[in-house]
Motif scaffolding. Structure first.
Motif, PDB file in Angstrom:
ATOM      1  N   VAL A 165       0.842  -1.188   0.000  1.00  0.00           N
ATOM      2  CA  VAL A 165       0.000   0.000   0.000  1.00  0.00           C
ATOM      3  C   VAL A 165       0.882   1.244   0.000  1.00  0.00           C
ATOM      4  O   VAL A 165       1.805   1.362   0.802  1.00  0.00           O
ATOM      5  N   LEU A 166       0.586   2.162  -0.919  1.00  0.00           N
ATOM      6  CA  LEU A 166       1.282   3.446  -0.985  1.00  0.00           C
ATOM      7  C   LEU A 166       0.473   4.443  -0.182  1.00  0.00           C
ATOM      8  O   LEU A 166      -0.730   4.623  -0.430  1.00  0.00           O
ATOM      9  N   ILE A 167       1.128   5.057   0.792  1.00  0.00           N
ATOM     10  CA  ILE A 167       0.438   6.055   1.606  1.00  0.00           C
ATOM     11  C   ILE A 167       1.181   7.390   1.529  1.00  0.00           C
ATOM     12  O   ILE A 167       2.376   7.436   1.261  1.00  0.00           O
ATOM     13  N   ASN A 168       0.428   8.445   1.748  1.00  0.00           N
ATOM     14  CA  ASN A 168       0.996   9.771   1.923  1.00  0.00           C
ATOM     15  C   ASN A 168       0.950  10.008   3.431  1.00  0.00           C
ATOM     16  O   ASN A 168      -0.130  10.185   4.004  1.00  0.00           O
ATOM     17  N   GLU A 169       2.103   9.944   4.078  1.00  0.00           N
ATOM     18  CA  GLU A 169       2.157  10.051   5.538  1.00  0.00           C
ATOM     19  C   GLU A 169       1.727  11.420   6.040  1.00  0.00           C
ATOM     20  O   GLU A 169       1.121  11.534   7.096  1.00  0.00           O
ATOM     21  N   GLN A 170       2.011  12.463   5.272  1.00  0.00           N
ATOM     22  CA  GLN A 170       1.648  13.813   5.694  1.00  0.00           C
ATOM     23  C   GLN A 170       0.131  13.968   5.742  1.00  0.00           C
ATOM     24  O   GLN A 170      -0.417  14.572   6.660  1.00  0.00           O
ATOM     25  N   GLN A 171      -0.555  13.411   4.741  1.00  0.00           N
ATOM     26  CA  GLN A 171      -2.007  13.528   4.657  1.00  0.00           C
ATOM     27  C   GLN A 171      -2.735  12.368   5.342  1.00  0.00           C
ATOM     28  O   GLN A 171      -3.958  12.394   5.460  1.00  0.00           O
ATOM     29  N   SER A 172      -2.004  11.345   5.770  1.00  0.00           N
ATOM     30  CA  SER A 172      -2.599  10.113   6.320  1.00  0.00           C
ATOM     31  C   SER A 172      -3.648   9.547   5.374  1.00  0.00           C
ATOM     32  O   SER A 172      -4.773   9.248   5.778  1.00  0.00           O
ATOM     33  N   LYS A 173      -3.257   9.412   4.094  1.00  0.00           N
ATOM     34  CA  LYS A 173      -4.179   8.911   3.075  1.00  0.00           C
ATOM     35  C   LYS A 173      -3.553   7.758   2.316  1.00  0.00           C
ATOM     36  O   LYS A 173      -2.344   7.724   2.092  1.00  0.00           O
ATOM     37  N   ILE A 174      -4.410   6.834   1.897  1.00  0.00           N
ATOM     38  CA  ILE A 174      -3.989   5.750   1.024  1.00  0.00           C
ATOM     39  C   ILE A 174      -3.992   6.290  -0.403  1.00  0.00           C
ATOM     40  O   ILE A 174      -5.019   6.772  -0.875  1.00  0.00           O
ATOM     41  N   VAL A 175      -2.858   6.199  -1.068  1.00  0.00           N
ATOM     42  CA  VAL A 175      -2.726   6.681  -2.438  1.00  0.00           C
ATOM     43  C   VAL A 175      -3.109   5.564  -3.412  1.00  0.00           C
ATOM     44  O   VAL A 175      -3.807   5.782  -4.389  1.00  0.00           O
ATOM     45  N   GLY A 176      -2.652   4.351  -3.129  1.00  0.00           N
ATOM     46  CA  GLY A 176      -2.937   3.224  -4.005  1.00  0.00           C
ATOM     47  C   GLY A 176      -2.409   1.935  -3.415  1.00  0.00           C
ATOM     48  O   GLY A 176      -1.829   1.921  -2.331  1.00  0.00           O
ATOM     49  N   TYR A 177      -2.602   0.861  -4.162  1.00  0.00           N
ATOM     50  CA  TYR A 177      -2.111  -0.440  -3.709  1.00  0.00           C
ATOM     51  C   TYR A 177      -1.855  -1.337  -4.911  1.00  0.00           C
ATOM     52  O   TYR A 177      -2.337  -1.071  -6.011  1.00  0.00           O
ATOM     53  N   TYR A 178      -1.092  -2.392  -4.687  1.00  0.00           N
ATOM     54  CA  TYR A 178      -0.923  -3.443  -5.687  1.00  0.00           C
ATOM     55  C   TYR A 178      -0.714  -4.771  -4.971  1.00  0.00           C
ATOM     56  O   TYR A 178      -0.330  -4.802  -3.800  1.00  0.00           O
ATOM     57  N   THR A 179      -0.991  -5.860  -5.685  1.00  0.00           N
ATOM     58  CA  THR A 179      -0.766  -7.196  -5.146  1.00  0.00           C
ATOM     59  C   THR A 179       0.209  -7.954  -6.035  1.00  0.00           C
ATOM     60  O   THR A 179       0.259  -7.732  -7.247  1.00  0.00           O
ATOM     61  N   LEU A 180       0.980  -8.825  -5.417  1.00  0.00           N
ATOM     62  CA  LEU A 180       1.918  -9.688  -6.130  1.00  0.00           C
ATOM     63  C   LEU A 180       1.646 -11.141  -5.773  1.00  0.00           C
ATOM     64  O   LEU A 180       1.373 -11.451  -4.613  1.00  0.00           O
ATOM     65  N   SER A 181       1.749 -12.008  -6.777  1.00  0.00           N
ATOM     66  CA  SER A 181       1.618 -13.450  -6.594  1.00  0.00           C
ATOM     67  C   SER A 181       2.594 -14.147  -7.530  1.00  0.00           C
ATOM     68  O   SER A 181       2.953 -13.610  -8.577  1.00  0.00           O
ATOM     69  N   ALA A 182       2.988 -15.360  -7.152  1.00  0.00           N
ATOM     70  CA  ALA A 182       3.880 -16.159  -7.991  1.00  0.00           C
ATOM     71  C   ALA A 182       3.097 -16.738  -9.166  1.00  0.00           C
ATOM     72  O   ALA A 182       1.887 -16.965  -9.082  1.00  0.00           O
ATOM     73  N   LEU A 183       3.820 -16.974 -10.247  1.00  0.00           N
ATOM     74  CA  LEU A 183       3.189 -17.449 -11.475  1.00  0.00           C
ATOM     75  C   LEU A 183       4.236 -18.219 -12.272  1.00  0.00           C
ATOM     76  O   LEU A 183       5.428 -17.948 -12.158  1.00  0.00           O
ATOM     77  N   SER A 184       3.791 -19.163 -13.062  1.00  0.00           N
ATOM     78  CA  SER A 184       4.663 -19.884 -13.983  1.00  0.00           C
ATOM     79  C   SER A 184       4.038 -19.763 -15.366  1.00  0.00           C
ATOM     80  O   SER A 184       2.847 -19.998 -15.530  1.00  0.00           O
ATOM     81  N   ILE A 185       4.832 -19.363 -16.336  1.00  0.00           N
ATOM     82  CA  ILE A 185       4.331 -19.137 -17.694  1.00  0.00           C
ATOM     83  C   ILE A 185       4.998 -20.130 -18.643  1.00  0.00           C
ATOM     84  O   ILE A 185       6.225 -20.243 -18.650  1.00  0.00           O
ATOM     85  N   PRO A 186       4.213 -20.834 -19.465  1.00  0.00           N
ATOM     86  CA  PRO A 186       4.835 -21.686 -20.483  1.00  0.00           C
ATOM     87  C   PRO A 186       5.684 -20.831 -21.432  1.00  0.00           C
ATOM     88  O   PRO A 186       5.238 -19.773 -21.883  1.00  0.00           O
ATOM     89  N   ILE A 187       6.879 -21.276 -21.694  1.00  0.00           N
ATOM     90  CA  ILE A 187       7.785 -20.520 -22.563  1.00  0.00           C
ATOM     91  C   ILE A 187       7.159 -20.310 -23.940  1.00  0.00           C
ATOM     92  O   ILE A 187       7.418 -19.307 -24.600  1.00  0.00           O
ATOM     93  N   THR A 188       6.288 -21.216 -24.346  1.00  0.00           N
ATOM     94  CA  THR A 188       5.635 -21.097 -25.656  1.00  0.00           C
ATOM     95  C   THR A 188       4.646 -19.933 -25.708  1.00  0.00           C
ATOM     96  O   THR A 188       4.247 -19.523 -26.798  1.00  0.00           O
ATOM     97  N   ASP A 189       4.247 -19.388 -24.559  1.00  0.00           N
ATOM     98  CA  ASP A 189       3.341 -18.239 -24.539  1.00  0.00           C
ATOM     99  C   ASP A 189       4.049 -16.914 -24.809  1.00  0.00           C
ATOM    100  O   ASP A 189       3.406 -15.910 -25.103  1.00  0.00           O
ATOM    101  N   ILE A 190       5.370 -16.914 -24.692  1.00  0.00           N
ATOM    102  CA  ILE A 190       6.151 -15.700 -24.946  1.00  0.00           C
ATOM    103  C   ILE A 190       6.402 -15.620 -26.448  1.00  0.00           C
ATOM    104  O   ILE A 190       6.808 -16.605 -27.059  1.00  0.00           O
ATOM    105  N   PRO A 191       6.168 -14.478 -27.079  1.00  0.00           N
ATOM    106  CA  PRO A 191       6.469 -14.349 -28.510  1.00  0.00           C
ATOM    107  C   PRO A 191       7.917 -14.762 -28.786  1.00  0.00           C
ATOM    108  O   PRO A 191       8.848 -14.307 -28.108  1.00  0.00           O
TER     109      PRO A 191
END
Length: 172
Positions: A52-78
């Motif tokens: 979560v990205l916060i602005n500490e001065q304003q005590s506000k949430i600016v945005g967020y992102y999530t990360l997860s592991a993944l496996s991609i078949p090499i054939t899916d890459i151009p």
């Protein structure tokens, strides 16, 4: 605007957030609803890490992102984007499952800031990843990722809005 606020910006794990999540509001209902109702469960179950990205001065949430592991078949890459010598059928990847910016902070560079933070975290992690994968929720998101250098998985018709960003020289 982001430059003025840079000294007050901080990215932290969801578990360390001390601002009420309900204060976050973005223009995509599914992303807002996920953050308010489901992200904590996914983090507890180990299905995703949320930052979560916060602005500490304003005590506000600016945005967020999530990360997860993944496996991609090499054939899916151009094929023109693959360097010679990858002997494996799948490559390790990381998925940005969700990324959202609060309505009050949109179109000010914070999305790009969060993608840069995600790439930094991935490159400094103790596990390897060759690409960063995103799935654009709409045309605006698709254009945003393309401007940042993400490449569409053209061969994947059923997921035509999925894009990737090379994290190593194995993928050009």
């Amino acid at each position: 605007m982001i430059n003025e606020n840079l000294p007050y910006l901080r990215v932290l794990p969801l578990e360390d957030l001390n601002i009420e999540k309900s204060s976050f509001s973005c223009s995509v209902e599914s992303l807002e609803n996920y953050f308010h109702r489901y992200v904590s469960q996914d983090v507890k179950k180990g299905l995703a890490k949320c930052f979560v990205l916060i602005n500490e001065q304003q005590s506000k949430i600016v945005g967020y992102y999530t990360l997860s592991a993944l496996s991609i078949p090499i054939t899916d890459i151009p094929q023109e984007r693959i360097s010679k010598g990858i002997p494996y059928p799948n490559i390790p990847a990381v998925l940005v499952g969700r990324l959202a910016i609060d309505t009050n902070f949109q179109n000010q560079g914070y999305g790009k800031f969060l993608i840069a933070d995600a790439i930094h975290k991935i490159k400094n992690a103790t596990v390897a990843a060759v690409i960063l994968v995103v799935e654009a929720k709409n045309d605006d998101a698709f254009s945003f990722y393309e401007r940042l250098g993400f490449v569409e998985f053209k061969e994947l018709e059923e997921t035509h809005r999925k894009l990737f960003y090379p994290l190593t020289k194995l993928i050009k």
